[in-house]
Design a protein around this motif. Structure first.
Motif, PDB file in Angstrom:
ATOM      1  N   ALA A  97       0.828  -1.209   0.000  1.00 32.38           N
ATOM      2  CA  ALA A  97       0.000   0.000   0.000  1.00 32.38           C
ATOM      3  C   ALA A  97       0.862   1.260   0.000  1.00 32.38           C
ATOM      4  O   ALA A  97       0.578   2.222  -0.731  1.00 32.38           O
ATOM      5  CB  ALA A  97      -0.927  -0.008   1.214  1.00 32.38           C
ATOM      6  N   LYS A  98       1.914   1.242   0.789  1.00 31.27           N
ATOM      7  CA  LYS A  98       2.811   2.399   0.869  1.00 31.27           C
ATOM      8  C   LYS A  98       3.485   2.648  -0.477  1.00 31.27           C
ATOM      9  O   LYS A  98       3.579   3.787  -0.936  1.00 31.27           O
ATOM     10  CB  LYS A  98       3.859   2.160   1.961  1.00 31.27           C
ATOM     11  N   GLU A  99       3.946   1.578  -1.118  1.00 32.71           N
ATOM     12  CA  GLU A  99       4.600   1.714  -2.417  1.00 32.71           C
ATOM     13  C   GLU A  99       3.628   2.239  -3.467  1.00 32.71           C
ATOM     14  O   GLU A  99       3.967   3.114  -4.275  1.00 32.71           O
ATOM     15  CB  GLU A  99       5.154   0.357  -2.833  1.00 32.71           C
ATOM     16  N   ALA A 100       2.380   1.731  -3.470  1.00 29.65           N
ATOM     17  CA  ALA A 100       1.381   2.189  -4.432  1.00 29.65           C
ATOM     18  C   ALA A 100       1.046   3.655  -4.236  1.00 29.65           C
ATOM     19  O   ALA A 100       0.882   4.414  -5.200  1.00 29.65           O
ATOM     20  CB  ALA A 100       0.116   1.334  -4.308  1.00 29.65           C
ATOM     21  N   ALA A 101       0.950   4.088  -2.986  1.00 30.36           N
ATOM     22  CA  ALA A 101       0.600   5.481  -2.698  1.00 30.36           C
ATOM     23  C   ALA A 101       1.732   6.439  -3.034  1.00 30.36           C
ATOM     24  O   ALA A 101       1.486   7.630  -3.301  1.00 30.36           O
ATOM     25  CB  ALA A 101       0.218   5.618  -1.230  1.00 30.36           C
ATOM     26  N   ALA A 102       2.971   5.932  -3.046  1.00 31.50           N
ATOM     27  CA  ALA A 102       4.127   6.801  -3.252  1.00 31.50           C
ATOM     28  C   ALA A 102       4.417   7.077  -4.716  1.00 31.50           C
ATOM     29  O   ALA A 102       5.083   8.066  -5.042  1.00 31.50           O
ATOM     30  CB  ALA A 102       5.360   6.175  -2.599  1.00 31.50           C
TER      31      ALA A 102
END
Length: 370
Positions: A97-102
């Protein structure tokens, strides 16, 4: 122009919608007494978040715009711009999720939420979680109500006729013959026959790059509180193409539960306007499919939903299986073929049919210069 549309699901109905919008006279044929296929056996999700970059995402975003526009014209679609939360319960899931949001998200509007902000966005999520990936672009419609609402509006044009219980037996020379012996002359024919790949469709074209996919889902009695967003669990990261990257590679090293892996499962959960929860789903790709439903996936989904909600789900009131048609060529959003003079086949949207139908239909007419 006189147009015949074959297939009463969401794809066929939006092709009828586009034809009427362009001033055509439309005869709309459906072989069942009423639609019983994939359109009424899905979540009603207008699902932008998981789509692959490029044509798939662009089509989903355009469809999301069209759903909202159409809801202003048509009472009864049940459209809600609710957004979605993909809930993360482990560090590996949260890393995806963090990678997708970044990274650049192509217009999805991704935002990483911690546990507190997740519950603020959707207070019904009382289970243990680290956070969630929020997508404000996702929406919801009511799959059991959409088709009737669209047809009711189409009938006000005076240029639309819906004729259920007619199976098409022959299409030639821009004439459509149904099993009651009626011949419908047309300037243009659109075949939107869903998971029906045999019979007439095979006679018209036998090289379609499509397969059929079977799923199992269920619905509960009303929940005593509001689920303010659509909800997915992080197994969705494994099955949607938007999340590819190093974090997903690491997550894929963590095995799913055996039943989830065996049935290619993810948790998706949507609250209906009457308060019940639609919960799913499984994926089966190898035919011949079984004729029965299996209980283990339902038990797993029930447990997964209760872990996210932090409470027991209401009584399960309905269970069902469904089958949809999915394009198999990489990058092909839908299979669109001209199979005879003035006769066009549109099939294979896969699990994206409810999401993308308005934009697919719009593109169909654009593709033939209309």
């Amino acid at each position: 122009m006189r147009v015949v549309v074959v297939g009463g699901g969401v794809l066929g109905t939006f092709h009828a919608w586009e034809a009427v919008r362009r001033g055509d006279e439309v005869v709309h044929l459906e072989r069942e007494a009423g639609p019983r296929g994939a359109t009424v056996r899905n979540f009603g999700l207008v699902w932008v978040s998981g789509r692959a970059d490029g044509a798939e995402l662009e089509t989903a975003i355009r469809a999301r715009e069209l759903w909202e526009q159409t809801s202003k014209e048509v009472a009864g679609l049940g459209f809600r711009p609710a957004g979605s939360l993909t809930v993360c319960r482990t560090e590996e899931e949260f890393a995806v999720a963090k990678e997708a949001a970044a990274r650049r998200d192509g217009g999805r509007g991704f935002e990483l939420l911690d546990a507190e902000r997740t519950r603020k966005q959707n207070p019904a999520l009382k289970g243990d979680l680290l956070g969630a990936l929020w997508c404000p672009k996702d929406g919801i419609v009511e799959p059991r109500e959409v088709l009737a609402a669209l047809r009711k509006q189409l009938e006000t044009s005076g240029r639309y006729s819906f004729r259920p219980g007619r199976e098409v037996r022959d299409v030639r020379d821009r004439q459509v013959r149904t099993d009651d012996g009626t011949i419908h002359a047309a300037d243009e024919v659109w075949l939107c026959t869903g998971a029906w790949h045999g019979g007439l469709i095979r006679e018209l074209t036998d090289d379609l790059p499509v397969r059929r996919v079977r799923l199992q889902m269920m619905q509960t009695a009303p929940l005593d509180e509001q689920l303010t967003t659509a909800v997915a669990d992080a197994d969705s990261f494994r099955y949607y193409p938007a999340y590819q990257g190093p974090a997903l590679d690491a997550l894929n090293q963590v095995p799913q539960a055996t039943v989830a892996d065996d049935h290619k499962m993810q948790l998706l959960m949507v609250q209906r306007t009457h308060g019940g929860l639609t919960i799913g789903d499984t994926h089966e790709y190898a035919e011949p499919f079984g004729f029965d439903v299996q209980e283990d996936p339902y038990d797993y989904l029930k447990t997964a939903a209760e872990q996210v909600l932090g409470q027991r789900i209401p009584k399960i009131t309905r269970r069902w299986a469904g089958v949809y048609s999915q394009a198999t060529s990489p990058g092909e959003v839908v299979v669109r073929r001209t199979v005879a003079d003035g006769v066009h086949l549109v099939t294979g949207p896969g699990g994206r049919g409810m999401t993308m139908a308005p934009a697919i239909a719009e593109a169909s007419f654009q593709a033939v210069g209309r």
